[in-house]
Scaffold this active site. Sequence first.
Site, PDB file in Angstrom:
ATOM      1  N   ASP A  51      47.088  34.460  42.555  1.00 53.48           N
ATOM      2  CA  ASP A  51      48.097  34.951  41.613  1.00 53.48           C
ATOM      3  C   ASP A  51      48.751  36.232  42.141  1.00 53.48           C
ATOM      4  O   ASP A  51      49.645  36.792  41.497  1.00 53.48           O
ATOM      5  CB  ASP A  51      47.526  35.121  40.200  1.00 53.48           C
ATOM      6  CG  ASP A  51      46.418  36.148  40.117  1.00 53.48           C
ATOM      7  OD1 ASP A  51      45.993  36.667  41.163  1.00 53.48           O
ATOM      8  OD2 ASP A  51      45.970  36.441  38.984  1.00 53.48           O
ATOM      9  N   SER A  52      48.339  36.668  43.347  1.00 53.97           N
ATOM     10  CA  SER A  52      49.119  37.679  44.075  1.00 53.97           C
ATOM     11  C   SER A  52      50.548  37.168  44.254  1.00 53.97           C
ATOM     12  O   SER A  52      51.472  37.959  44.513  1.00 53.97           O
ATOM     13  CB  SER A  52      48.481  37.963  45.443  1.00 53.97           C
ATOM     14  OG  SER A  52      48.210  36.751  46.132  1.00 53.97           O
ATOM     15  N   ASP A  90      44.264  30.216  41.728  1.00 54.62           N
ATOM     16  CA  ASP A  90      43.897  31.200  40.701  1.00 54.62           C
ATOM     17  C   ASP A  90      44.296  30.718  39.315  1.00 54.62           C
ATOM     18  O   ASP A  90      45.436  30.261  39.112  1.00 54.62           O
ATOM     19  CB  ASP A  90      44.633  32.523  40.964  1.00 54.62           C
ATOM     20  CG  ASP A  90      43.763  33.523  41.695  1.00 54.62           C
ATOM     21  OD1 ASP A  90      42.536  33.509  41.510  1.00 54.62           O
ATOM     22  OD2 ASP A  90      44.346  34.331  42.453  1.00 54.62           O
ATOM     23  N   LYS A 120      39.940  29.602  40.791  1.00 56.98           N
ATOM     24  CA  LYS A 120      39.268  30.909  40.875  1.00 56.98           C
ATOM     25  C   LYS A 120      39.562  31.665  39.591  1.00 56.98           C
ATOM     26  O   LYS A 120      40.678  31.562  39.056  1.00 56.98           O
ATOM     27  CB  LYS A 120      39.774  31.688  42.098  1.00 56.98           C
ATOM     28  CG  LYS A 120      39.234  33.127  42.172  1.00 56.98           C
ATOM     29  CD  LYS A 120      39.396  33.754  43.548  1.00 56.98           C
ATOM     30  CE  LYS A 120      40.735  34.385  43.820  1.00 56.98           C
ATOM     31  NZ  LYS A 120      41.126  35.453  42.883  1.00 56.98           N
ATOM     32  N   GLU A 122      38.549  35.585  37.448  1.00 57.44           N
ATOM     33  CA  GLU A 122      38.045  36.946  37.629  1.00 57.44           C
ATOM     34  C   GLU A 122      37.025  37.296  36.555  1.00 57.44           C
ATOM     35  O   GLU A 122      37.180  36.908  35.392  1.00 57.44           O
ATOM     36  CB  GLU A 122      39.216  37.945  37.576  1.00 57.44           C
ATOM     37  CG  GLU A 122      40.240  37.726  38.665  1.00 57.44           C
ATOM     38  CD  GLU A 122      41.384  38.737  38.622  1.00 57.44           C
ATOM     39  OE1 GLU A 122      41.356  39.664  37.764  1.00 57.44           O
ATOM     40  OE2 GLU A 122      42.310  38.603  39.439  1.00 57.44           O
ATOM     41  N   GLU A 189      36.364  42.214  45.910  1.00 58.49           N
ATOM     42  CA  GLU A 189      37.587  42.960  46.259  1.00 58.49           C
ATOM     43  C   GLU A 189      37.380  44.459  46.066  1.00 58.49           C
ATOM     44  O   GLU A 189      36.959  44.916  44.985  1.00 58.49           O
ATOM     45  CB  GLU A 189      38.759  42.467  45.385  1.00 58.49           C
ATOM     46  CG  GLU A 189      40.060  43.211  45.691  1.00 58.49           C
ATOM     47  CD  GLU A 189      41.314  42.527  45.162  1.00 58.49           C
ATOM     48  OE1 GLU A 189      41.245  41.396  44.645  1.00 58.49           O
ATOM     49  OE2 GLU A 189      42.390  43.161  45.277  1.00 58.49           O
TER      50      GLU A 189
HETATM   51  O1  KIV Z   1      45.530  36.619  44.222  1.00 59.14           O
HETATM   52  C1  KIV Z   1      45.040  36.787  45.344  1.00 59.14           C
HETATM   53  O2  KIV Z   1      45.701  36.686  46.384  1.00 59.14           O
HETATM   54  C2  KIV Z   1      43.619  37.119  45.415  1.00 59.14           C
HETATM   55  C3  KIV Z   1      43.075  37.585  46.724  1.00 59.14           C
HETATM   56  C4  KIV Z   1      43.486  38.978  46.983  1.00 59.14           C
HETATM   57  C5  KIV Z   1      41.605  37.412  46.796  1.00 59.14           C
HETATM   58  O3  KIV Z   1      42.929  37.025  44.433  1.00 59.14           O
END
Ligand code: KIV
Length: 286
Positions: A51-52, A90, A120, A122, A189
Amino acid sequence: MSSHGPHRRTTIHDLAALRAAGERFVMVTAYDANAAGLLDELDVPVILVGDSLGMVVLGHETTLPVTLDDMIHHARAVMRARPRALVVVDLPFGSYQQGPEQALASAVRVIKESGADAVKLEGGARVVPTVRALVAAGIPVMGHLGLTPQSVGQLGGFRVQGRDPDDAAALVDDARALGDAGAFATVLECIPAGLAARVTAASPVPTIGIGAGADVDGQVLVWHDLLGLGPGPDPRFVRRYAQLRTSIIAAVTTFRDDVASGTFPAPEETYGDGPAVDDAPGAPSA
Ligand code: KIV
């Protein structure tokens, strides 16, 4: 694991095997088919549709505005490259925080609509019931501890986590709990390297670090950071393996100047008036 080679797709068990063999591996983010295809040619075993996306592609200041539809849209693009990598997507902010039922509905959408392999999410102890529910439904889950960007407000900014001894102990417990709940790997992280080593020793599953030092099982970098595409300044943990921003600036500046001076396009870059022997896009110009 090239898409042209004989290799099968990477599975979550392959990551456990790499860990058992003491082989460090990489995960790289991708948000489109072009990047995913390149990573696959390079045998990158795990692709993260992170989600970056919100920050490096969509122009948001945090990951919070990213929607489930955004994630699915980009995961579908990545999957069109038919990567052999394990593709993890994510779950964005707001798509699982209500609990296992909401998380299951969101994860099912991701898997069904994109064809990706895993999700994924958090958090530590708080998300353990959710991890259990997804795993019970057959969905592979990756955890994410330490600096969890979806909690940036609560954390007071993008800062190193786990310096306080109580926080550090909680992180170790969280990693153990995520693995015990069935997560197949956990991202760590922005935590001190010594703590990451402790977490990795306690974790029953592979750890993947970003800003977590060398004593983890794998390392992840964001595509734009790895390739030097961002304007900077970069966080301390980023190593730019290329300077693509500089290359792009030079290329576009030269293109603009060549057009202004009339040196682009040249005759060999131009279709003639004669027989249509060279009209196919991409046909040799000679
Ligand atoms: O969203 C993302 O790119 C991430 C990585 C930094 C692990 O969660």
